[in-house]
Design a protein around this motif. Structure first.
Motif, PDB file in Angstrom:
ATOM      1  N   LEU A 141      33.228  47.123  47.329  1.00  0.00           N
ATOM      2  CA  LEU A 141      33.069  47.137  45.909  1.00  0.00           C
ATOM      3  C   LEU A 141      32.664  45.669  45.369  1.00  0.00           C
ATOM      4  CD1 LEU A 141      35.738  49.188  44.565  1.00  0.00           C
ATOM      5  CD2 LEU A 141      33.333  49.952  44.406  1.00  0.00           C
ATOM      6  N   LEU A 142      33.391  44.700  45.959  1.00  0.00           N
ATOM      7  CA  LEU A 142      33.019  43.312  45.731  1.00  0.00           C
ATOM      8  C   LEU A 142      31.549  42.801  46.229  1.00  0.00           C
ATOM      9  CD1 LEU A 142      36.453  41.517  46.002  1.00  0.00           C
ATOM     10  CD2 LEU A 142      35.233  41.873  43.870  1.00  0.00           C
ATOM     11  N   HIS A 143      31.453  43.364  47.560  1.00  0.00           N
ATOM     12  CA  HIS A 143      30.249  43.098  48.011  1.00  0.00           C
ATOM     13  C   HIS A 143      28.940  43.901  47.159  1.00  0.00           C
ATOM     14  CE1 HIS A 143      26.971  43.428  51.014  1.00  0.00           C
ATOM     15  NE2 HIS A 143      27.123  42.168  51.327  1.00  0.00           N
ATOM     16  N   SER A 144      29.253  44.954  46.789  1.00  0.00           N
ATOM     17  CA  SER A 144      28.096  45.718  45.977  1.00  0.00           C
ATOM     18  C   SER A 144      27.998  45.052  44.771  1.00  0.00           C
ATOM     19  CB  SER A 144      28.746  47.213  45.834  1.00  0.00           C
ATOM     20  OG  SER A 144      28.055  47.635  44.957  1.00  0.00           O
ATOM     21  N   GLU A 145      28.980  44.531  44.051  1.00  0.00           N
ATOM     22  CA  GLU A 145      29.027  43.847  42.617  1.00  0.00           C
ATOM     23  C   GLU A 145      28.134  42.450  42.998  1.00  0.00           C
ATOM     24  OE1 GLU A 145      29.861  44.114  39.387  1.00  0.00           O
ATOM     25  OE2 GLU A 145      30.127  46.107  39.912  1.00  0.00           O
TER      26      GLU A 145
ATOM     27  N   GLY B  91      25.949  41.768  44.972  1.00  0.00           N
ATOM     28  CA  GLY B  91      24.366  42.017  45.264  1.00  0.00           C
ATOM     29  C   GLY B  91      23.785  42.087  43.957  1.00  0.00           C
ATOM     30  N   THR B  92      24.291  42.544  42.891  1.00  0.00           N
ATOM     31  CA  THR B  92      23.641  42.663  41.590  1.00  0.00           C
ATOM     32  C   THR B  92      23.468  41.276  41.007  1.00  0.00           C
ATOM     33  OG1 THR B  92      25.772  43.016  40.409  1.00  0.00           O
ATOM     34  CG2 THR B  92      24.623  44.987  41.326  1.00  0.00           C
ATOM     35  N   VAL B  93      24.248  40.145  41.278  1.00  0.00           N
ATOM     36  CA  VAL B  93      24.112  39.026  40.624  1.00  0.00           C
ATOM     37  C   VAL B  93      22.697  38.286  40.529  1.00  0.00           C
ATOM     38  CG1 VAL B  93      24.840  36.434  40.990  1.00  0.00           C
ATOM     39  CG2 VAL B  93      26.342  38.508  41.305  1.00  0.00           C
ATOM     40  N   ASP B  94      21.918  38.331  41.699  1.00  0.00           N
ATOM     41  CA  ASP B  94      20.566  37.836  41.816  1.00  0.00           C
ATOM     42  C   ASP B  94      19.666  38.600  40.571  1.00  0.00           C
ATOM     43  OD1 ASP B  94      21.085  35.927  43.662  1.00  0.00           O
ATOM     44  OD2 ASP B  94      20.491  37.207  45.355  1.00  0.00           O
ATOM     45  N   VAL B  95      19.721  39.941  40.455  1.00  0.00           N
ATOM     46  CA  VAL B  95      19.043  40.511  39.546  1.00  0.00           C
ATOM     47  C   VAL B  95      19.446  40.229  38.378  1.00  0.00           C
ATOM     48  CG1 VAL B  95      18.450  43.153  38.919  1.00  0.00           C
ATOM     49  CG2 VAL B  95      18.496  42.476  41.126  1.00  0.00           C
ATOM     50  N   LYS B  96      20.768  39.960  38.166  1.00  0.00           N
ATOM     51  CA  LYS B  96      21.341  39.846  36.412  1.00  0.00           C
ATOM     52  C   LYS B  96      20.879  38.231  36.312  1.00  0.00           C
ATOM     53  CE  LYS B  96      25.025  43.103  36.529  1.00  0.00           C
ATOM     54  NZ  LYS B  96      26.416  43.134  36.708  1.00  0.00           N
ATOM     55  N   VAL B  97      20.795  37.365  37.086  1.00  0.00           N
ATOM     56  CA  VAL B  97      20.213  35.899  36.876  1.00  0.00           C
ATOM     57  C   VAL B  97      18.978  35.800  36.474  1.00  0.00           C
ATOM     58  CG1 VAL B  97      20.062  33.654  37.949  1.00  0.00           C
ATOM     59  CG2 VAL B  97      22.229  34.801  38.339  1.00  0.00           C
TER      60      VAL B  97
END
Length: 161
Positions: free
Chosen positions: A86-90, A92-98
């Motif tokens: 779950l943490l790995h999945s979250e 993965g969204t960091v670059d997109v959110k940045v």
């Protein structure tokens, strides 16, 4: 206290006026508090006054973080090996959110109550900048809007102008 809702340049005068009023009132606890504010905000300056001002800033809370935490807690309810993917999945969204943040394309859910309150705050700030509202009136309005006001009715006597 609603002083951070003033512009940084008007905050110093407002604090001085409130300190004078506290001295004239003879209320010891109020005098002590205003002395603390003066020392902490102006003399010590651990944080610059400009950084303390919330003038024309959206009121922020940690609701986004708490929402994320609640989502994760709702999903885990199991051993650590479930949490790691779950943490790995979250992550993965960091670059997109940045990227979305840098393009100012990221939106967030905002409850109607807070959206209305923020609209009222920005309207009050505009009136203040246009000269249609005094410092005293602005402080009363933002206290009432932000829920800091301990009274049910808005008072009309000026405090700071």
């Amino acid at each position: 206290m609603s002083l951070p809702f003033l512009t940084a340049e008007h905050t110093r005068a407002a604090v001085e006026t409130l300190k004078d009023i506290a001295t004239e009132s003879g209320h010891e606890a109020l005098q002590t508090f205003m002395s603390y504010v003066k020392v902490d905000w102006f003399e010590r300056q651990v944080r610059r006054l400009e950084n303390r001002s919330a003038f024309k800033e959206t009121v922020r809370t940690n609701n986004e973080l708490e929402g994320w935490h609640r989502r994760i807690n709702g999903k885990i309810g199991a051993p650590l090996y479930v949490l790691i993917p779950l943490l790995h999945s979250e992550a993965g969204t960091v670059d997109v959110k940045v990227k979305l943040l840098s393009e100012q394309s990221l939106t967030r859910y905002q409850r109607a109550t807070y959206k209305t309150a923020h609209g009222r705050l920005h309207k009050s700030w505009e009136d203040y900048e246009d000269g249609d509202m005094t410092k005293s009136k602005l402080l009363r309005e933002v206290s009432f809007i932000a829920g800091f006001a301990p009274i049910t009715e808005r008072q009309t006597a000026p405090i700071v102008d």
